[in-house]
Design a protein around this motif. Structure first.
Motif, PDB file in Angstrom:
ATOM      1  N   LEU A 244       0.648  -1.590   0.632  1.00  0.00           N
ATOM      2  CA  LEU A 244       0.306   0.310  -0.411  1.00  0.00           C
ATOM      3  C   LEU A 244       0.544   1.139   0.257  1.00  0.00           C
ATOM      4  O   LEU A 244       0.389   2.519  -0.595  1.00  0.00           O
ATOM      5  N   ASP A 245       2.173   1.191   0.731  1.00  0.00           N
ATOM      6  CA  ASP A 245       3.065   2.303   0.275  1.00  0.00           C
ATOM      7  C   ASP A 245       3.948   2.496  -0.989  1.00  0.00           C
ATOM      8  O   ASP A 245       4.565   3.493  -1.041  1.00  0.00           O
ATOM      9  N   LEU A 246       3.096   1.834  -1.852  1.00  0.00           N
ATOM     10  CA  LEU A 246       4.226   2.060  -2.922  1.00  0.00           C
ATOM     11  C   LEU A 246       3.020   3.453  -3.978  1.00  0.00           C
ATOM     12  O   LEU A 246       1.842   3.856  -3.894  1.00  0.00           O
ATOM     13  N   PRO A 247       3.970   3.784  -4.856  1.00  0.00           N
ATOM     14  CA  PRO A 247       3.214   5.162  -5.467  1.00  0.00           C
ATOM     15  C   PRO A 247       2.291   4.877  -5.704  1.00  0.00           C
ATOM     16  O   PRO A 247       0.859   5.214  -5.977  1.00  0.00           O
ATOM     17  N   LYS A 248       2.385   3.524  -6.497  1.00  0.00           N
ATOM     18  CA  LYS A 248       0.678   3.009  -7.459  1.00  0.00           C
ATOM     19  C   LYS A 248       0.584   1.799  -6.806  1.00  0.00           C
ATOM     20  O   LYS A 248       1.434   0.765  -7.041  1.00  0.00           O
ATOM     21  N   PRO A 249      -0.506   1.709  -5.599  1.00  0.00           N
ATOM     22  CA  PRO A 249      -0.298   0.185  -4.805  1.00  0.00           C
ATOM     23  C   PRO A 249      -1.284  -0.943  -5.561  1.00  0.00           C
ATOM     24  O   PRO A 249      -1.890   0.303  -7.034  1.00  0.00           O
ATOM     25  N   PRO A 250      -1.379  -1.836  -5.746  1.00  0.00           N
ATOM     26  CA  PRO A 250      -2.563  -3.272  -6.477  1.00  0.00           C
ATOM     27  C   PRO A 250      -3.313  -2.639  -6.132  1.00  0.00           C
ATOM     28  O   PRO A 250      -4.750  -1.880  -5.015  1.00  0.00           O
ATOM     29  N   ASP A 251      -4.535  -2.165  -6.836  1.00  0.00           N
ATOM     30  CA  ASP A 251      -6.005  -2.431  -7.233  1.00  0.00           C
ATOM     31  C   ASP A 251      -6.548  -3.464  -6.440  1.00  0.00           C
ATOM     32  O   ASP A 251      -7.913  -3.987  -6.699  1.00  0.00           O
ATOM     33  N   ALA A 252      -6.547  -4.639  -6.141  1.00  0.00           N
ATOM     34  CA  ALA A 252      -6.528  -6.096  -6.230  1.00  0.00           C
ATOM     35  C   ALA A 252      -5.300  -7.097  -5.669  1.00  0.00           C
ATOM     36  O   ALA A 252      -4.786  -7.374  -6.282  1.00  0.00           O
TER      37      ALA A 252
END
Length: 343
Positions: free
Chosen positions: A244-252
């Motif tokens: 969740l801390d990634l610049p573009k976190p997973p959406d699934a």
């Protein structure tokens, strides 16, 4: 009832011959009433058991083992007592074993002690189990050798056997994972992720590989893959927090177990308290009790666990002492269940 019988009862001296005489049956019928109920009519067996109860008779299990070389005991080996589904696993094994006039005993091979697995094997040999159902993710070579030396049949339940001499009963993990990938694609997911358990657990690896392969076919790229390290709630929570801390976190998120998925879901809920935006999808595997809790409303890949375990138990019992029966693989299908489809 005579004074002699009462004295015998009080001192534990009642024998099978006493029961046979009182019930008006043969000694063989008494023995079969306790060990091979299918060979005795219900009326006769009920009479024998009633007389045995009145006299205070209990069969000598040790003597029976020495005479027949069979204890009518089977063992179930697990290695994760933190997983609440292991209780259901043992319940299914016990129920099916009792239908066949066998009994089941549970052995823990949890890795919290270096020699835990071997200790459990010593316990299994001490109890003279006729065979073993193995749900543990790994069997030590010493355990395998010990079983082979004593002609103990082994059936792997819940995963494919890595050894050709063992039968195994499991579900089609790759297909179940591919169904999740199809569902993500149909719902417009852009950044799918996989969260697995142990990097050496075959079940987690099969679910990862099935998901990755199908995502590559549908999207033309690989999903984000993270191994939590074990099938553990806290590990799932921590892994999701990092993603969740990634610049573009997973959406699934597709998780290799419901326990991991619950950890991921709670991490997302905590993040949602300080962030806005569309909530990511989370899918687990197993359709366990956790996935059915209303608080989580979790989609999960369902597998027929009770049917699988009962089948494995029956197969083990059917093949005990039969050298002609070779190893076999019994595969059950999986099905992705949405929250609204759960009962």
């Amino acid at each position: 009832m005579s004074q002699t019988r009462n004295t015998r009862k009080s001192h534990g001296m009642v024998t099978a011959q006493d029961v046979a005489k009182e019930a008006g049956v043969s000694l063989t019928t008494v023995s079969r009433s306790f060990s091979e109920a299918g060979l005795v009519s219900k009326q006769t067996r009920d009479r024998v058991l009633s007389v045995a109860n009145q006299l205070g008779y209990s069969p000598n299990i040790a003597a029976r083992v020495l005479a027949s070389r069979r204890s009518r005991l089977i063992g179930l080996m697990v290695n994760n007592f933190d997983d609440p589904e292991n209780l259901n696993l043992f319940r299914y094994v016990s129920a099916e074993a009792q239908k066949r006039n066998f009994h089941a005993i549970l052995f823990n091979t949890s890795p919290d002690r270096q020699e835990a697995g071997l200790d459990s094997m010593e316990s299994a040999m001490l109890h003279q189990v006729d065979g073993l159902l193995v749900s543990a993710t790994r069997l030590e070579p010493a355990i395998i050798a010990r079983c082979a030396s004593q002609d103990k049949r082994i059936v792997i339940v819940g995963r494919k056997s890595r050894r050709p001499e063992f039968s195994s009963v499991y579900c089609d993990n790759e297909d179940g994972a591919a169904q999740v990938a199809d569902d993500f694609f149909a719902k417009g997911v852009q950044r799918p992720a996989f969260v697995g358990g142990s990097p050496t657990a075959s079940v987690s690896l099969e679910r990862r590989d099935g998901f990755v392969k199908r995502i590559e076919e549908l999207y033309g790229f690989q999903p984000i893959v993270r191994e939590a390290g074990s099938n553990d709630y806290a590990k799932g929570f921590a892994t999701a927090k990092a993603l969740l801390d990634l610049p573009k976190p997973p959406d699934a998120y597709f998780c290799s177990s419901d326990l991991l998925a619950i950890g991921v879901t709670d991490a997302i809920s905590e993040a949602d308290s300080v962030k806005t935006g569309e909530r990511p999808l989370v899918v687990g595997f197993g359709r366990t009790m956790l996935s059915r809790l209303k608080a989580y409303d979790l989609a999960s890949v369902a597998l027929p666990m009770e049917e699988m375990v009962r089948t494995a138990t029956s197969h083990l019992i059917d093949t005990l002492g039969d050298a002609r029966t070779g190893p076999t693989k019994i595969v059950f299908p999986c099905e992705l269940m949405s929250p609204e489809a759960r009962k």
